[in-house]
Scaffold this active site. Sequence first.
Site, PDB file in Angstrom:
ATOM      1  N   GLU A 217     -24.153 -11.519  83.900  1.00  0.00           N
ATOM      2  CA  GLU A 217     -24.754 -11.367  82.568  1.00  0.00           C
ATOM      3  C   GLU A 217     -25.790 -12.441  82.248  1.00  0.00           C
ATOM      4  O   GLU A 217     -25.610 -13.252  81.330  1.00  0.00           O
ATOM      5  CB  GLU A 217     -23.668 -11.360  81.488  1.00  0.00           C
ATOM      6  CG  GLU A 217     -22.708 -10.197  81.595  1.00  0.00           C
ATOM      7  CD  GLU A 217     -21.593 -10.229  80.549  1.00  0.00           C
ATOM      8  OE1 GLU A 217     -21.439 -11.266  79.876  1.00  0.00           O
ATOM      9  OE2 GLU A 217     -20.873  -9.231  80.432  1.00  0.00           O
TER      10      GLU A 217
ATOM     11  N   GLU B 286     -17.072  -4.615  84.237  1.00  0.00           N
ATOM     12  CA  GLU B 286     -16.311  -5.018  83.045  1.00  0.00           C
ATOM     13  C   GLU B 286     -16.396  -3.919  82.005  1.00  0.00           C
ATOM     14  O   GLU B 286     -17.470  -3.356  81.776  1.00  0.00           O
ATOM     15  CB  GLU B 286     -16.880  -6.288  82.388  1.00  0.00           C
ATOM     16  CG  GLU B 286     -16.633  -7.565  83.109  1.00  0.00           C
ATOM     17  CD  GLU B 286     -17.175  -8.782  82.344  1.00  0.00           C
ATOM     18  OE1 GLU B 286     -17.247  -8.744  81.090  1.00  0.00           O
ATOM     19  OE2 GLU B 286     -17.543  -9.745  83.012  1.00  0.00           O
TER      20      GLU B 286
HETATM   21  O1  IFM Z   1     -14.985 -12.539  78.326  1.00  0.00           O
HETATM   22  C1  IFM Z   1     -16.259 -12.035  78.486  1.00  0.00           C
HETATM   23  C2  IFM Z   1     -16.712 -12.164  79.932  1.00  0.00           C
HETATM   24  O2  IFM Z   1     -16.629 -13.472  80.384  1.00  0.00           O
HETATM   25  C3  IFM Z   1     -18.145 -11.703  80.068  1.00  0.00           C
HETATM   26  N1  IFM Z   1     -18.332 -10.395  79.516  1.00  0.00           N
HETATM   27  C4  IFM Z   1     -17.809 -10.138  78.192  1.00  0.00           C
HETATM   28  C5  IFM Z   1     -16.353 -10.574  78.117  1.00  0.00           C
HETATM   29  C6  IFM Z   1     -15.783 -10.289  76.694  1.00  0.00           C
HETATM   30  O3  IFM Z   1     -16.499 -10.970  75.731  1.00  0.00           O
END
Ligand code: IFM
Length: 495
Positions: free
Chosen positions: A222, A403
């Site tokens: 990210e 994710e």
């Molecule tokens: O916890 C985070 C993760 O580290 C990166 N993506 C979003 C998740 C939730 O906020």
Amino acid sequence: MESDGPTPPALTGEAVRRPRRRDVLRGATLGAAAVALAACTPSGGDRARHTGTSPGPRTAVFPAGFAWGVATSAFQVEGATTADGRGPSIWDTFSHRSGAVADGGTADRACDHYHRMDADLDLMKSLGVTSYRFSVAWPRVMPRGRGAVNPAGLGFYDRLVDGLAGRGIQAVATLYHWDLPQALQDAGGWENRDSTEWFADYTAVVARSLGDRVTRWLTINEAKIIAQQGYQTGQFAPGRTDRVASGRVIHHLGLAHGRAVQVLRAQGVTGAVGPCLQLAPCSPADDSAEAKQATDLADVTENTLYLDPVLRGSYPTALSAADPEVARGIATALRSGDLETISTPVDFLGVNYYSPQVLGAAGPITRYPPSAAGWQQIYPSGLTDVLLRLHHEYGSPEVVVTENGVPDAHGEDLHDPSRIAFLRDHLLALHDAMAGGAKVRGFHAWSLMDNFEWSNGYSQRWGLVRVDFDTLRRTPKDSAGWYRKVATSNQIHPA
Ligand code: IFM
């Protein structure tokens, strides 16, 4: 050659498309998967789109070999921040700063996964997952970020990937999930162009150690959030508020990604290699020209600023209009040949999806149900939109959802029907995208267990497994049992 002008020509250059490795292989496997999927797509697949409402019960069968995973990151779960020679990271520094973390929490102990790795691997096995996405902590492997390697730190990940293999779980390794060694920050961090070579050197060290056993490599997690939260709002480490600097950082993170891809290939790793991007579908709040224009600009800063350099070898033409300061920062960092490096062909994209953006004339609005995270609107169809966009506009790359998840709803803990509904609806949305042709190979729920949620500390619980942060006891929530059924049957059941 360094460019000083406010709008470098390369920012508006022609898109570059390159053939990717494994295209032939992918074509062959996709054909079979698409046929299997089409055969299993229920006739009731005409659920309402773009409403954010639940699609209701239905069955969806996934292709054989679809990876069912859970995800974590090193800083959020490992703890043991001074054990066995680990050096400090920018998040150690930041989280110890008064007021930086909502509840004053630090990740000094977190889930203590560093000392409980074997039990956590058993836990994963009991969830029936076939894939685990974790990150390697750079300051554990190279305590000062460059130079000396810490064998004990590398040894931890060596044991981790062996432990996964022994349990039949794929290893999906992220090289960088926000924990830059503090010594490198002291030398300018990601604002310093040298960071790209520091990262390349670190990548080589990790690749030499784990390169024969990792199934998928993710370079940088990210970049968007690093830039926005770490360098624009200052809510994340290193806590800077300088948009021009954020532009330089975006460029250097892209370049570091490209260098890492090259290094992994040069080291002969056996796994597939890709970036990890958080994408957010953008849509106008109404029919006004202003809302439409705001949407187009938001799409640049949310999506194309990160997709285009990697997949097309160019920055989006609208960047200067969308964010002039970021464009200026990129312009000052950009050198000849950089975009070729950034767009070094990848094998797949890791996609993190949480929330859409809805834009009115006056800025973002909340249209869909917000989760307890505050910033997140629950809109499952957005995942279909993101995946089909990659399919139609970016040459249909292979994708792994790296994710997707939601924090416990207020009042829920071990019994978490909201999370079950969230995951079910997003998986159905993913299945829709696959039926539409998207080449999605796996899904990772965020997160395996409750953990340190950055500047929200321990106030948000994102896990399938509850962690008691006093005793560190792990207890699977209802969603863990539900996910186990999905993973082991390879289908969503109406329930
Ligand atoms: O916890 C985070 C993760 O580290 C990166 N993506 C979003 C998740 C939730 O906020």
